[in-house]
Design a protein around this motif. Structure first.
Motif, mmCIF file in Angstrom:
data_model
loop_
_atom_site.group_PDB
_atom_site.id
_atom_site.type_symbol
_atom_site.label_atom_id
_atom_site.label_comp_id
_atom_site.label_asym_id
_atom_site.label_seq_id
_atom_site.Cartn_x
_atom_site.Cartn_y
_atom_site.Cartn_z
ATOM 1 N N SER A 1 0.842 -1.198 0.000
ATOM 2 C CA SER A 1 0.000 0.000 0.000
ATOM 3 C C SER A 1 0.875 1.246 0.000
ATOM 4 C CB SER A 1 -0.918 0.023 1.223
ATOM 5 O OG SER A 1 -1.857 -1.018 1.140
ATOM 6 N N LEU B 1 1.711 5.492 7.080
ATOM 7 C CA LEU B 1 1.158 5.916 5.795
ATOM 8 C C LEU B 1 1.978 7.048 5.182
ATOM 9 C CD1 LEU B 1 -2.688 5.800 6.496
ATOM 10 C CD2 LEU B 1 -1.364 4.298 4.988
ATOM 11 N N PHE C 1 0.494 5.309 0.186
ATOM 12 C CA PHE C 1 -0.279 6.538 0.388
ATOM 13 C C PHE C 1 0.486 7.679 -0.268
ATOM 14 C CE2 PHE C 1 -0.938 10.458 2.764
ATOM 15 C CZ PHE C 1 -2.305 10.602 2.631
ATOM 16 N N SER D 1 5.037 5.677 3.650
ATOM 17 C CA SER D 1 4.905 4.546 2.725
ATOM 18 C C SER D 1 5.450 4.839 1.334
ATOM 19 C CB SER D 1 3.454 4.068 2.643
ATOM 20 O OG SER D 1 2.622 5.057 2.051
ATOM 21 N N LEU E 1 -8.187 2.585 -0.433
ATOM 22 C CA LEU E 1 -6.763 2.284 -0.369
ATOM 23 C C LEU E 1 -6.272 1.816 -1.730
ATOM 24 C CD1 LEU E 1 -6.581 0.363 3.029
ATOM 25 C CD2 LEU E 1 -6.684 2.821 2.612
ATOM 26 N N TRP F 1 -8.112 7.357 4.527
ATOM 27 C CA TRP F 1 -7.310 6.133 4.663
ATOM 28 C C TRP F 1 -7.276 5.667 6.119
ATOM 29 C CZ3 TRP F 1 -2.957 3.982 1.430
ATOM 30 C CH2 TRP F 1 -3.208 4.149 0.070
ATOM 31 N N LEU G 1 -5.586 11.454 3.788
ATOM 32 C CA LEU G 1 -5.095 10.763 4.980
ATOM 33 C C LEU G 1 -6.235 10.365 5.911
ATOM 34 C CD1 LEU G 1 -2.650 9.725 6.551
ATOM 35 C CD2 LEU G 1 -2.504 11.976 7.637
ATOM 36 N N THR H 1 -0.266 4.550 12.705
ATOM 37 C CA THR H 1 -0.762 4.253 11.360
ATOM 38 C C THR H 1 -0.522 5.448 10.444
ATOM 39 O OG1 THR H 1 -2.439 2.770 12.282
ATOM 40 C CG2 THR H 1 -2.776 3.517 10.023
#
Length: 189
Positions: free
Chosen positions: A59, A93, A61, A96, A127, A72, A69, A89
């Motif tokens: 995944s 993200l 982002f 990522s 996502l 997600w 954000l 998290t």
């Protein structure tokens, strides 16, 4: 008769899956001496391939791709039945896309669409994920990157205890699962 081995480093990573390898490589990029240990063969142990690695979905982002954000985070929290930490998290993200770029640098190929861009998978909308061409090979390629980065890799060490001093972890000890040799890893503080 088993031998005793003392290893000194600035950073000790316990666990040789994708996350442990990322931690070791990133720490080494900071110029510190890094040791990584695992009860198996680093790059082939752990559950990394079952957490998406076998099928190779990653995944990513990226606000430049229109990702929001809050949307997600809401989707991930709902999917995880709200047992995730939203702050961590969000950090994962936001990082990522940079990790995706790292994977490309490490030689990990992603499927491309006809226009040459990464093939996007949105089955878990909103996502979005990209799929690695050879996902199950990712941990092995990351091991090669760790070796290239001069991370000290010690396979098949069963860590049995963390060593603490004044409430801080300063090392770990354990044994080699085949030879029985004892290992003590101390962290420079």
């Amino acid at each position: 008769m088993p031998s005793e081995n003392i290893i000194e480093s600035d950073v000790l990573v316990i666990g040789g899956g994708i996350s442990g390898l990322f931690a070791a490589i990133k720490a080494r990029e900071q110029g510190v001496k890094v040791t990584i240990v695992d009860k198996g063969y680093i790059g082939k142990s752990g559950a990394s391939i079952f957490g998406g690695g076998f099928y190779g979905f990653f995944s990513v982002f990226d606000p430049a791709r229109g990702h929001d954000l809050k949307v997600w985070l809401d989707r991930i929290s709902k999917t995880c039945e709200y047992i995730n930490n939203p702050e961590w998290t969000a950090i994962a993200l936001k990082d990522s896309y940079a990790r995706y770029q790292d994977l490309i640098t490490y030689g990990i190929d992603f499927e491309k669409s006809e226009d040459g861009e990464p093939r996007s998978f949105k089955e878990n909308a909103p996502l979005e994920a990209f799929r690695m061409s050879r996902g199950r090979h990712t941990p092995g390629l990351m091991r090669k990157q760790a070796l290239k980065s001069e991370v000290n890799i010690i396979d098949r060490i069963m860590v049995t205890n963390l060593i603490q001093q004044d409430g801080r972890v300063i090392g770990a000890c354990g044994f080699h699962i085949w030879s029985g040799d004892w290992y003590l890893s101390l962290i420079h503080i």
